[in-house]
Design an enzyme around this catalytic site. Structure first.
Site, mmCIF file in Angstrom:
data_model
loop_
_atom_site.group_PDB
_atom_site.id
_atom_site.type_symbol
_atom_site.label_atom_id
_atom_site.label_comp_id
_atom_site.label_asym_id
_atom_site.label_seq_id
_atom_site.Cartn_x
_atom_site.Cartn_y
_atom_site.Cartn_z
ATOM 1 N N LYS A 74 0.861 -1.188 0.000
ATOM 2 C CA LYS A 74 0.000 0.000 0.000
ATOM 3 C C LYS A 74 0.892 1.232 0.000
ATOM 4 O O LYS A 74 1.947 1.242 0.658
ATOM 5 C CB LYS A 74 -0.904 -0.028 1.234
ATOM 6 C CG LYS A 74 -1.973 1.048 1.254
ATOM 7 C CD LYS A 74 -2.892 0.886 2.475
ATOM 8 C CE LYS A 74 -4.001 1.921 2.511
ATOM 9 N NZ LYS A 74 -4.903 1.732 3.672
ATOM 10 N N SER A 149 -9.697 1.744 2.539
ATOM 11 C CA SER A 149 -8.779 2.492 1.694
ATOM 12 C C SER A 149 -7.701 1.644 1.028
ATOM 13 O O SER A 149 -7.047 2.120 0.095
ATOM 14 C CB SER A 149 -8.098 3.562 2.537
ATOM 15 O OG SER A 149 -7.308 2.956 3.546
ATOM 16 N N SER A 173 -10.016 -0.630 6.779
ATOM 17 C CA SER A 173 -9.412 -0.432 5.454
ATOM 18 C C SER A 173 -8.702 -1.649 4.865
ATOM 19 O O SER A 173 -8.310 -1.620 3.700
ATOM 20 C CB SER A 173 -8.436 0.740 5.495
ATOM 21 O OG SER A 173 -9.147 1.942 5.447
#
Ligand SMILES: [Mg+2]
Ligand SMILES: [Zn+2]
Lengths: 473, 99, 471
Positions: A74, A149, A173
Site C-alpha cells: 500500500k 482504503s 481499510s
C-alpha cells in the site's frame, strides 16, 4: 500462483524468483491501465532483488518463508528510495530515505515488493476513490469499487497481479476491501505489527496487515511482519505468534457469538451469508450463540471524531517546508496555506477540519473527550462479551461492492460502509475478514471473525474452517 | 441539527492552514454538521464517571537507552527539500514569531 | 519601582538536558555541528517515523524534580499543535496536564521561597536564520532552517508568580542554574541557549488582584533578565499611572536599546489543541529509577551554602559573594583553603572575584588554588600576582609552581623593596610629611606608587611595613 507454492518452489530451486517476479510484472502490465491498481511499479528494483534471491538459493542458502514471493505494498508504507505518495498530490515525488519495519521484514523473509498500490488519500475513504491518482476498479466487477482504503492492495491480489499485499486498517481499510474483492484480510491486534514507516492516519487506530486469497497465505505473511520492534513505542513486547501452526486447530468446543449489531442494517444477502457462516462454524463443532452488544452502535460516531482528531495533527507536517509539494507564496504562512490547499483533496480537508474542530478550545470535551469515553464503554462491552464467548462473528461490510461514484457526494453514506469494522479498531482488538457467500448481483461478500487482543491464532483457525466450509454454503 | 456555523468552519480552516472558497465553505459546513449531528448520540450520553481511553494498549513505560545512532546524511536530508540553501531548508520570510 | 506598586514576576526556564542523544531518537545531542547533520526520520518528522523516549532524559528530568522538591509523578505526553517552520511535525511533543514533576520549590539565599509549579519534559525546535533586510525576523526576505536542535530534550521549569523584584528574578535564575548544573542535567550556558529564560511580568497595587501580564522573551543573560524586568515593570506602572491599560502580549527585550517592545499581541487565547500523544505510552518513572537518581544526586547549592556558612563561622561574607561561590560550584575550593588555615575572607574573595565569572574555575584544581593562596598569605605573592596566577591556572591548568615560574613571579627581597619605597618617598615629600604627621590613609597612595614602580610585584603588606620603619 499461491504465495506458499511460490516460496516452496523457489526455496527448492524449482522456480526462479526472477520468473515469479516477471509473472507478476506481466500480470500488472496486462490490467493496470484498466484497473489503476499500482501507482508505482518498481520493475528494476524487484528484478534485481529476485536475481539476488536466486543467487542465494544457488549458494544453498534459505532466503526465508516468502522466498521469491511478489508482494504489493500500500502506498502509505515507506520503502527506501521508492516513491510514497499516500494517494496524495502533497507527497508527489517523495522518496523516503528509509523503510518501514514491516517492509524490512518482508524483504528479510525473501519477499519481493513489486510496487506501491493505490489507496484513498491518506487512507481516508472506503472506496479508493479519494486518491489523487484516480480510482481503482474492482477486478471482480470493474464498474464497482474495490473498497478502501486499501483498495489497490485488494485489487492487486484479486486481479492475480501478486499473491499477497500489505494494507493498513484504521477503521476497516483492510477488511472491507478484502470482503468486496473476495479475499482474506487481517486487522491484527494493535501493536502486533510495528507502525514504524507506516505514514500515519490515526495513530491509535492504524495497523498494518495482509491481504491474500487464502487464510494460510495471509497468516504466513502476518507472521513475517509481526513481532516486537523497538522503533515503535506502542509495539507489543513479544515475538510474532505461531499462526501457521494453528491453521488446522478447528473450532470444536469454541464458543462463538453472532453479534446482532454487526449485521443489522446490512443487505439481506449479507445477513444470510453471516448466518450461513455461523452454521458452518456450528457444523465444525463450535457452540454459536446470538449476542447483542448495543454499545457497538456508538462506534461510528466515536471513530469519526477520534480518527480525524489524530489525523488533523498527523497531517500538519505537510506544510511545504521539508518534502513534498510546495506552492510558493510571499511568506511562510501563506506558503503553508497555498501548499495544503492545493495538495490535499476534499476528503482529507474535510477530516482535517472535523478533527481540528473536535480538538479545539470549547469543543474538546463535547466531542473528542466524549469520544474517548465512548471508547472505554465499547472496550468494556467487548470484555463482557468475551466472558461469554471467545470469538465474535459478524458481517464485514453492509453491502457488496458498490458502483464507482455511488457515494462520492455523500460523505456520511460512505462513512457508514465501515460501521461493522470500526469497533475493532477502537478497541485495539484483532479481526479477520473471510470471503463467505455472494451478494444480490453475485459479487463476493465477507464475514468477520473478531477476538480480543492477541487472539490471532484462534482467529486464523476459525477462518480456516470458514474457508473450507464456504463451498458448501 | 448541529449548531456549527460557517464562521466556525472558516476559523477551523484557518487553524488547519487551509483556504476554502465560499462554495467550499458552504459545502463543508453542511457536511461537517451532518457528521457532528451523527455524533449527537454520543453527546447525549452521561459518561461523567467514565475514564477516557486515548490509547487501546497499556504497555506501561517504554524507554530506549541513551545511545547515539547514525542519522541520515545531509544529502539525503535535503534531497527532498522543496528549496535548500547553504545546507539548510529555505522558506519564505517568517512573519510571526514562534508562540 | 515607584511607591505604591508591587511587581509580580514568574519565570519559565527551558533547559536543554546533557544527554548523548535526542529525546525521541538516536541523533547526537551536541551543540555546534554543521547544519542538518544530526537529523534522522524521527527528528525531521518524516512521514511514518515514530518517537521512542530516551531513558537518560527521563532520569535527568527526575533529578531536576527531586532537586526542586517536586513530586515525581506518573505522567503522559501530549501534542501541542501549531504551525512553525522550525518545528518538523508542526506539533511539539510536550507534557500537559500530567507533568513528570509538579509542586516543588526553590529557596533563595535571601530567604524567599519560590514555588515551582511544574518541571516537564518536552522537545526543542530547530533553528532559523533570517536572511535579507537587516537580518532581523520582521524584515527578512527568507529564512534558512537547521533541524540539528529539533528533538533535543528540554525540561521546562515554571515558577509560581512569587518573585517581587528584578534583583530577585536574577537571584532565582542564578540559583536555579546552579541547581541544574549540580544535578548534571544542564551546563547552564545561557549564551549558547542551553538555558533560556522567559519572564512573565505584571504590576499591581499591593493587596489587589493580579494585573495583566506581559511575557518577555530573548533574555540571554542574567543581567538582561534583571534589566528587562525592571524596564517592563516601570513601563507598566507608567502606563497605568497615565490612565492607560496593559495589553497582554509577548514582548521582545532589546539589550542594546535597553527596552522591551511588542512582539505579538494575544488577540485571542492560543488554541494548541492539546491531546494525548498516541505514539508514546505513559511515562511512570519506576521507584527503582527514582531511588537510583536520588542516590546519585550530589549536594544541592542550598545544602552547600549551609555547610560553607557553618565553616565560615563569624567570618564576614556578604550574600552576593557567598552566592557567587556556591552558584559557581567553588565552595570546595574555599573549604579546602580554609582547612589549610587560609583566611576565610581571602579565600571567598579570590574564589568569587577571580573564578566566579562565566568561565568559573576552568582547569584550575583545588590544590593549585590552595597553594596560590598560601603563597599570597605568606607574602611570597602579591595580591595582583595571585590574581594573575589564578587566571592563568583557570585557563591552562597545571601546578601553582609552574604557573608562578612561568610568570617569573619571584618575591622581592626586602632590600630591593626598601630601595623602591625610599625612591617613592623621595619623589613625594609633601605626602610623606602628611603621612608622618598621622594621615594614615596616605599609605594607599604610597602602595599604589610602589606597585606601579614594581609592576605589581610588591606585596602591599610589606610596603606598609617599609613605610612604618621610615615613619
Ligand atoms: Mg514549553
Ligand atoms: Zn533524529
Amino acid at each position: 500462483m499461491n504465495a506458499l507454492e511460490i516460496a516452496a518452489d523457489v526455496r527448492a530451486g524449482e522456480l526462479s524468483a526472477v520468473a515469479a517476479v516477471d509473472d507478476a510484472l506481466e500480470a500488472i502490465a496486462r490490467r493496470n491501465e484498466e484497473l489503476n491498481v499500482f501507482v508505482h511499479v518498481d520493475r528494476e528494483g524487484a528484478r534485481a532483488r529476485a536475481a539476488e534471491i536466486d543467487e542465494r538459493v544457488a549458494r544453498g542458502e534459505d532466503p526465508g518463508p516468502l522466498a521469491g514471493v511478489p508482494v504489493g505494498l500500500k502506498d502509505n508504507l515507506c520503502q527506501t528510495g521508492v516513491p510514497t505518495t499516500c494517494g496524495s498530490r502533497i507527497l508527489a515525488g517523495w522518496r523516503p530515505p528509509y523503510s518501514a519495519t514491516a517492509v524490512e521484514r518482508l524483504l528479510g523473509a525473501g519477499a519481493i515488493p513489486v510496487g506501491k498500490t493505490n489507496m484513498d488519500e491518506f487512507a481516508m475513504g472506503s472506496s479508493t476513490e479519494t486518491s489523487a491518482y484516480g480510482p481503482t476498479r474492482n477486478p471482480v466487477a470493474p464498474d464497482r469499487v474495490p473498497g478502501g482504503s486499501s483498495g489497490g492492495s485488494a485489487a492487486a491480489v484479486a486481479a492475480a497481479m501478486v499473491p499477497v499485499a500489505l494494507g493498513s486498517d484504521t477503521g476497516g481499510s483492510i477488511r472491507q476491501p478484502a470482503a468486496l474483492c473476495g479475499l482474506v484480510g487481517i486487522k491484527p491486534t494493535y501493536g502486533l505489527v510495528s507502525r514504524y514507516g507506516l505514514v500515519a492516519f490515526a495513530s491509535s487506530l492504524d495497523q498494518i496487515g495482509p491481504l491474500a486469497r487464502t487464510v494460510a497465505e495471509a497468516a504466513t505473511c502476518l507472521e513475517v511482519i509481526a513481532g516486537h520492534d523497538p522503533r515503535d513505542s506502542t509495539s507489543l513486547p513479544e515475538p510474532a505468534p505461531d499462526l501457521r501452526g494453528h491453521l488446522d486447530d478447528g473450532v470444536a468446543g469454541r464458543r462463538v457469538g453472532l453479534i446482532r449489531e454487526l449485521v443489522e442494517g446490512a443487505d439481506p444477502e449479507v445477513v444470510a451469508a453471516t448466518r450461513a457462516a455461523a452454521d458452518a462454524l456450528s457444523a465444525a463443532g463450535a457452540r454459536v450463540i446470538e449476542l447483542s452488544i448495543p454499545e457497538l452502535r456508538l462506534g461510528l460516531s466515536a471513530y469519526y471524531l477520534i480518527a480525524p482528531a489524530e489525523a488533523s495533527s498527523n497531517l500538519a507536517r505537510y506544510d511545504g517546508v521539508r518534502y513534498g509539494l510546495r506552492v510558493d507564496a510571499d511568506d511562510v504562512t501563506a506558503m503553508n496555506v497555498a501548499t495544503r490547499t492545493a495538495g490535499f483533496g476534499a476528503e482529507v480537508k474535510r477530516r482535517i477540519m472535523l478533527g481540528t474542530y473536535a480538538l479545539s478550545a470549547g469543543y474538546y470535551d463535547a466531542y473528542y473527550g466524549q469520544a474517548l469515553k465512548v471508547r472505554t464503554v465499547m472496550i468494556e462491552a467487548f470484555a463482557r462479551a468475551y466472558e461469554q464467548v471467545d470469538t465474535l462473528l459478524g458481517a464485514t461490510a453492509p453491502t457488496e461492492a458498490f458502483a464507482l461514484g455511488a457515494k462520492v457526494a455523500d460523505p456520511m453514506a460512505m462513512y457508514l460502509s465501515d460501521v461493522f469494522t470500526i469497533p475493532t479498531n477502537l478497541s485495539g482488538h484483532a479481526a479477520i475478514s473471510v470471503p463467505f457467500g455472494r451478494g444480490a448481483t453475485g459479487l463476493p461478500l465477507g464475514v468477520q471473525l473478531l477476538g480480543p487482543a492477541r487472539s490471532e491464532t484462534r482467529l486464523v483457525s476459525a477462518a480456516a474452517v470458514l474457508e473450507a466450509g464456504r463451498e458448501e454454503a | 441539527m448541529s449548531d456549527l456555523t460557517r464562521d466556525e468552519v472558516a476559523h477551523v480552516a484557518h487553524l488547519a492552514r487551509l483556504r476554502l472558497s465560499d462554495e467550499e465553505l458552504d459545502r463543508f459546513t453542511g457536511q461537517l454538521a451532518q457528521v457532528l449531528d451523527h455524533a449527537n448520540d454520543l453527546r447525549a450520553l452521561d459518561l461523567s464517571n467514565v475514564a477516557p481511553t486515548a490509547h487501546p494498549v497499556d504497555l506501561g513505560t517504554v524507554l530506549r537507552r541513551d545511545e547515539v545512532s547514525a542519522g541520515l546524511g545531509r544529502d539525503a536530508v535535503l534531497a527532498s527539500a522543496p528549496a535548500a540553501e547553504d545546507g539548510r531548508f529555505a522558506v519564505p520570510r517568517v512573519l510571526g514569531d514562534e508562540p | 519601582m515607584r511607591d505604591g506598586w508591587e511587581m509580580v514576576i514568574g519565570l519559565e526556564v527551558h533547559t536543554e538536558l546533557l544527554t548523548a542523544s535526542k529525546l525521541f531518537c538516536g541523533c547526537a545531542n551536541a551543540f555546534g555541528a554543521e547544519p542538518n547533520t544530526q537529523v534522522c526520520p524521527v527528528c525531521l518528522g518524516l512521514p511514518g517515523s515514530l518517537p521512542v523516549l530516551n531513558e537518560r532524559a527521563v532520569e535527568l528530568a527526575v533529578a531536576i524534580g527531586l532537586a526542586l522538591h517536586c513530586t515525581v509523578a506518573p505522567s503522559t505526553f501530549h501534542r501541542k499543535n501549531y504551525f512553525y517552520p522550525d518545528m518538523p511535525k508542526d506539533f511539539q511533543i510536550s507534557q500537559y496536564d500530567l507533568p513528570i514533576n509538579a509542586g516543588g520549590y526553590l529557596d533563595l539565599s535571601d530567604g524567599t521561597r519560590v514555588t515551582i509549579e511544574r518541571a516537564h519534559l518536552e522537545e526543542d525546535t530547530g533553528k532559523s536564520t533570517h536572511l535579507g533586510g537587516t537580518g532581523r525576523l520582521h524584515d527578512a526576505e527568507r529564512s534558512l532552517v537547521d533541524y540539528n536542535r529539533a528533538g533535543v530534550p528540554l525540561v521546562e521549569i515554571v515558577s509560581g508568580p512569587d518573585i517581587r523584584s528584578p534583583e530577585q528574578a536574577r537571584r532565582y535564575a542564578a540559583e536555579l542554574r546552579a541547581v541544574l548544573v549540580a544535578t548534571g542535567a544542564s551546563d547552564g550556558r545561557m549564551e549558547e541557549g542551553s538555558m533560556r529564560v522567559d519572564a512573565n511580568v505584571s504590576v499591581r497595587r499591593p493587596g489587589e488582584p493580579l494585573g495583566t501580564r506581559c511575557e518577555i522573551k530573548n533574555l540571554n543573560s542574567l543581567r538582561s533578565l534583571q534589566r528587562a524586568v525592571a524596564y517592563e515593570a516601570d513601563r507598566q506602572v507608567a502606563l497605568l499611572e497615565d490612565g492607560g491599560r496593559v495589553r497582554q502580549e509577548t514582548r521582545h527585550w532589546d539589550d542594546g536599546l535597553g527596552q522591551t517592545s511588542t512582539m505579538r499581541v494575544k488577540e485571542e487565547a492560543e488554541d494548541y489543541r492539546y491531546f494525548r500523544e498516541p505514539d508514546l505510552t505513559e511515562l511512570v518513572p519506576s521507584e527503582a529509577m527514582v531511588a537510583r537518581v536520588r542516590a546519585a544526586l550530589g549536594p544541592m547549592p542550598a545544602e552547600r551554602r549551609a555547610a560553607l556558612t557553618a565553616l565560615l563561622g563569624d567570618a564576614e561574607a556578604t550574600g552576593d559573594v557567598l552566592d557567587t561561590v556556591i552558584q559557581g560550584g567553588l565552595d570546595a575550593f574555599v573549604r579546602a583553603a580554609i582547612e589549610e588555615g587560609i583566611d576565610a575572607g581571602l579565600a571567598l574573595a579570590r574564589a568569587a572575584n577571580e573564578l566566579g565569572d562565566a568561565q568559573g574555575a576552568g582547569r584550575l584544581d583545588v590544590p593549585a588554588f590552595v597553594e596560590v593562596l598560601a603563597r599570597e598569605s605568606a607574602g611570597r605573592l602579591s595580591a595582583t600576582q595571585a590574581k594573575t596566577v589564578l587566571g592563568d591556572l583557570a585557563r591552562a591548568g597545571g601546578t601553582a609552581d609552574d604557573a608562578i615560574a612561568a610568570r617569573g613571579f619571584v618575591p622581592m627581597s626586602s632590600e630591593a623593596l626598601g630601595a623602591v619605597v625610599a625612591t617613592v618617598i623621595g619623589e613625594h615629600p609633601g605626602e610623606w610629611s602628611r603621612y608622618v604627621a598621622g594621615e594614615d590613609k596616605l599609605a594607599q597612595f604610597f602602595i599604589g606608587h610602589v606597585m606601579k614602580a614594581t609592576h605589581g610585584q610588591a606585596n602591599g603588606q610589606a610596603v606598609v611595613a617599609e613605610l612604618e620603619t621610615r615613619r
